[in-house]
Design a protein around this motif. Structure first.
Motif, PDB file in Angstrom:
ATOM      1  N   SER A 132      -9.545 -18.950  -0.299  1.00 57.34           N
ATOM      2  CA  SER A 132      -9.020 -18.559   1.021  1.00 57.34           C
ATOM      3  C   SER A 132      -8.794 -17.048   1.023  1.00 57.34           C
ATOM      4  O   SER A 132      -8.740 -16.414  -0.042  1.00 57.34           O
ATOM      5  CB  SER A 132      -7.691 -19.249   1.284  1.00 57.34           C
ATOM      6  OG  SER A 132      -6.730 -18.760   0.361  1.00 57.34           O
ATOM      7  N   VAL A 137      -6.231 -12.049  -1.576  1.00 58.46           N
ATOM      8  CA  VAL A 137      -5.155 -11.049  -1.597  1.00 58.46           C
ATOM      9  C   VAL A 137      -4.296 -11.225  -2.850  1.00 58.46           C
ATOM     10  O   VAL A 137      -3.899 -10.251  -3.496  1.00 58.46           O
ATOM     11  CB  VAL A 137      -4.311 -11.138  -0.296  1.00 58.46           C
ATOM     12  CG1 VAL A 137      -3.038 -10.312  -0.399  1.00 58.46           C
ATOM     13  CG2 VAL A 137      -5.145 -10.688   0.902  1.00 58.46           C
ATOM     14  N   TYR A 160      -0.996  -8.426   8.394  1.00 56.45           N
ATOM     15  CA  TYR A 160      -1.183  -9.851   8.109  1.00 56.45           C
ATOM     16  C   TYR A 160      -2.155  -9.970   6.943  1.00 56.45           C
ATOM     17  O   TYR A 160      -3.322  -9.585   7.043  1.00 56.45           O
ATOM     18  CB  TYR A 160      -1.733 -10.606   9.326  1.00 56.45           C
ATOM     19  CG  TYR A 160      -1.768 -12.097   9.056  1.00 56.45           C
ATOM     20  CD1 TYR A 160      -0.628 -12.865   9.226  1.00 56.45           C
ATOM     21  CD2 TYR A 160      -2.920 -12.724   8.579  1.00 56.45           C
ATOM     22  CE1 TYR A 160      -0.623 -14.227   8.930  1.00 56.45           C
ATOM     23  CE2 TYR A 160      -2.924 -14.081   8.282  1.00 56.45           C
ATOM     24  CZ  TYR A 160      -1.778 -14.823   8.468  1.00 56.45           C
ATOM     25  OH  TYR A 160      -1.772 -16.164   8.166  1.00 56.45           O
ATOM     26  N   GLU A 231      -5.135  -3.211   6.159  1.00 61.25           N
ATOM     27  CA  GLU A 231      -6.285  -3.684   6.938  1.00 61.25           C
ATOM     28  C   GLU A 231      -6.889  -2.450   7.615  1.00 61.25           C
ATOM     29  O   GLU A 231      -6.161  -1.713   8.285  1.00 61.25           O
ATOM     30  CB  GLU A 231      -5.834  -4.651   8.037  1.00 61.25           C
ATOM     31  CG  GLU A 231      -5.190  -5.932   7.557  1.00 61.25           C
ATOM     32  CD  GLU A 231      -4.282  -6.533   8.631  1.00 61.25           C
ATOM     33  OE1 GLU A 231      -4.775  -7.266   9.485  1.00 61.25           O
ATOM     34  OE2 GLU A 231      -3.063  -6.256   8.595  1.00 61.25           O
ATOM     35  N   PHE A 267     -10.791  -9.880   7.643  1.00 60.83           N
ATOM     36  CA  PHE A 267     -11.130 -10.031   9.071  1.00 60.83           C
ATOM     37  C   PHE A 267     -12.217  -9.032   9.483  1.00 60.83           C
ATOM     38  O   PHE A 267     -13.131  -9.354  10.235  1.00 60.83           O
ATOM     39  CB  PHE A 267      -9.862  -9.803   9.900  1.00 60.83           C
ATOM     40  CG  PHE A 267      -9.823 -10.518  11.225  1.00 60.83           C
ATOM     41  CD1 PHE A 267     -10.957 -11.083  11.784  1.00 60.83           C
ATOM     42  CD2 PHE A 267      -8.627 -10.628  11.931  1.00 60.83           C
ATOM     43  CE1 PHE A 267     -10.906 -11.744  13.006  1.00 60.83           C
ATOM     44  CE2 PHE A 267      -8.557 -11.288  13.159  1.00 60.83           C
ATOM     45  CZ  PHE A 267      -9.707 -11.826  13.696  1.00 60.83           C
TER      46      PHE A 267
HETATM   47  C1  LIG Z   1      -6.646  -9.436   7.330  1.00 59.55           C
HETATM   48  C2  LIG Z   1      -6.392 -10.831   6.840  1.00 59.55           C
HETATM   49  N1  LIG Z   1      -6.029 -11.016   5.551  1.00 59.55           N
HETATM   50  C3  LIG Z   1      -5.801 -12.235   5.058  1.00 59.55           C
HETATM   51  C4  LIG Z   1      -5.897 -13.357   5.851  1.00 59.55           C
HETATM   52  C5  LIG Z   1      -5.599 -14.705   5.278  1.00 59.55           C
HETATM   53  O1  LIG Z   1      -6.752 -15.466   5.197  1.00 59.55           O
HETATM   54  P1  LIG Z   1      -6.651 -17.064   5.053  1.00 59.55           P
HETATM   55  O2  LIG Z   1      -6.097 -17.560   6.358  1.00 59.55           O
HETATM   56  O3  LIG Z   1      -8.065 -17.483   4.831  1.00 59.55           O
HETATM   57  O4  LIG Z   1      -5.769 -17.352   3.902  1.00 59.55           O
HETATM   58  C6  LIG Z   1      -6.264 -13.212   7.195  1.00 59.55           C
HETATM   59  C7  LIG Z   1      -6.358 -14.376   8.081  1.00 59.55           C
HETATM   60  O5  LIG Z   1      -6.413 -14.291   9.274  1.00 59.55           O
HETATM   61  C8  LIG Z   1      -6.505 -11.917   7.699  1.00 59.55           C
HETATM   62  O6  LIG Z   1      -6.841 -11.710   8.986  1.00 59.55           O
END
Ligand SMILES: Cc1ncc(COP(=O)(O)O)c(C=O)c1O
Length: 452
Positions: A132, A137, A160, A231, A267
């Protein structure tokens, strides 16, 4: 001469039963009885249950056809069920469904990691495959800790990065954190993300000064700071595009102060923002890059890439990996990811996202220019945000939630973003047709003009 009928994938919406229709409503009732009440949001207008999806279209269990302007959380940049991805899945499924990722790996893992290292922004990259975005991260944060020996982290307000404990510690939203605050790592200094439309923004210079101070003085708990996680464009915070030049100076500051940079491109990466990695044109020079979403083509897959010198800080595997999981390097996901990378390259997906995204942005700006409720329409490639405000110019709490609910009734799937649910987020597939785009702009503008 016969004119070919548009195919499912390029259709305009067709609403047969006002959503959610009877079948969706009865599934929601069943689900509500057995699923934790925190998971699926259910009310009189939400959700619809998906039956099939292709290209830019989704069909629900009541036969309604929608245009998916969300790309299903930004995953479907190359469209739902791309033929190349489905083919790869079918072929792989007939040969090997599951392997032993870190013990006896499936062959696709080697090919995929080689390809990913080939698109990394450094010569000599190494990677860890994860399942995931949050897990990518986690690996990035663990890698930074091992490589720098400094556990503190700078993250950005509104960030996020996912909801597992490590990722949640660098995610800045009380909604997600409040119940777990006591369990979260306290060595995170949150610095403002600059320049967003004056509503909550600080200037780039102010943000950079705060960044430098945090890097010099350490985290709130006194830990020295080893990494900055960012991000390139903040997605879930409401499509916040950094001011020109900010990311380049941020990279200089981090280097001067001895911190490494983690670009969370989960993203933004793989073409969404109009380039293979959004960091590059923005001037961000990361040491670690996280990818996810688009990568698996619909299969759950993510990755953490790092400079070889940084990844080498991990100890040699002496028989047992210290970060792995049961489904690491899953053969189906590796196969679809290889197909995705081919498609992204062969169809120049980043360039297409730039063209389609800037046309959509121009159309939206034009049709919403006289709307008092819209303070800004902004974007980067095919990540677009429409920010809604009250008459007083404040973020319009849940304004985008209302837009998303109304849009569903007209056959448009989209998501609200922003801390106050006040930004309409559009992250559609790149193969959105001109007709679908024009229809979406017209419907959305009319919904937004009528609300208040
Ligand atoms: C920039 C960013 N990092 C991490 C994540 C987390 O990803 P996941 O939902 O696949 O764990 C997201 C999810 O939207 C995201 O937009």
């Amino acid at each position: 001469m016969t004119v070919a009928e548009p195919r499912f994938g390029s259709l305009l919406p067709d609403i047969l039963a006002s959503p959610p229709g009877g079948v969706s409503r009865s599934l929601a009732k069943r689900l509500k009885a057995v699923e934790s009440r925190n998971i699926t949001y259910v009310d009189s207008g939400w959700p619809i249950f998906w039956q099939e999806a292709r290209g830019s279209n989704v069909r629900d269990v009541d036969g309604n056809v929608y245009i998916d302007l969300s790309g299903a959380f930004g995953v479907a940049l190359i469209g739902h069920a791309h033929a190349g991805v489905v083919r790869a899945l079918r072929v792989q499924g007939e040969n090997l469904l599951h392997g032993m990722g870190d013990i006896h790996p499936p062959v696709g893992k080697v090919e995929l990691i080689e390809r990913l290292c080939g698109i990394a922004p450094w010569v000599g990259a190494q990677a860890v495959l994860t399942t995931s975005g949050s897990e990518a991260v986690e690996v990035a944060l663990k890698t930074a800790q091992i490589a720098t020996g400094k556990p503190g982290i700078v993250a950005f307000k509104g960030a996020y990065h996912g909801l597992t404990m490590g990722a949640l510690a660098v995610t800045d939203r009380a909604h997600f954190r409040s119940y777990f605050e006591a369990q979260l790592y306290k060595g995170v200094a949150f610095v403002p993300f600059p320049g967003c439309n004056g509503i909550s923004g600080v200037t780039a210079d102010e943000a950079l000064e705060l960044l430098r101070t945090a890097l010099r003085h350490g985290a709130p708990n006194g830990d020295p700071i080893g990494a900055v996680i960012i991000e390139p464009v903040q997605g879930r915070a409401g499509v916040r595009v950094p001011p020109d030049g900010f990311m380049a100076v941020l990279s200089d500051v981090a280097m001067e102060e001895g911190a490494i940079i983690i670009a969370d491109e989960i993203f933004t990466g793989l073409g969404r923002c109009g380039s293979l990695l959004a960091s590059e044109p923005l001037g961000l020079r990361p040491d670690i890059v996280c990818l996810g979403k688009v990568l698996g083509g619909g299969m759950p897959l993510s990755a953490c890439l790092a400079r070889q010198s940084i990844m080498c800080a991990w100890p040699q595997n002496d028989g047992e990996a210290i970060h792995t999981n049961t489904f690491l390097g899953h053969p189906l996901a590796c196969a679809t990811a290889l197909a995705v990378l081919d498609i992204v390259e062969q169809h120049s997906i980043p360039e297409c996202a730039e063209v389609v995204g800037s046309e959509l942005l121009t159309e939206l700006r034009g049709s919403l220019r006289d709307s008092d409720t819209v303070s800004e329409v902004r974007g980067c490639g095919l990540m677009i945000g429409i920010e809604l405000v009250t008459a007083e110019g404040l973020p319009w709490k849940d304004g985008a939630v209302r837009v998303a609910e109304a849009a569903l009734g007209h056959g448009l799937i989209l998501l609200p973003a922003g801390e106050h649910g006040h930004v309409v987020e559009l992250t559609p597939p790149v193969f959105l047709t001109g007709e679908q785009a024009a229809h979406s702009v017209a419907v959305l503008s009319s919904i937004i003009q009528k609300l208040h």
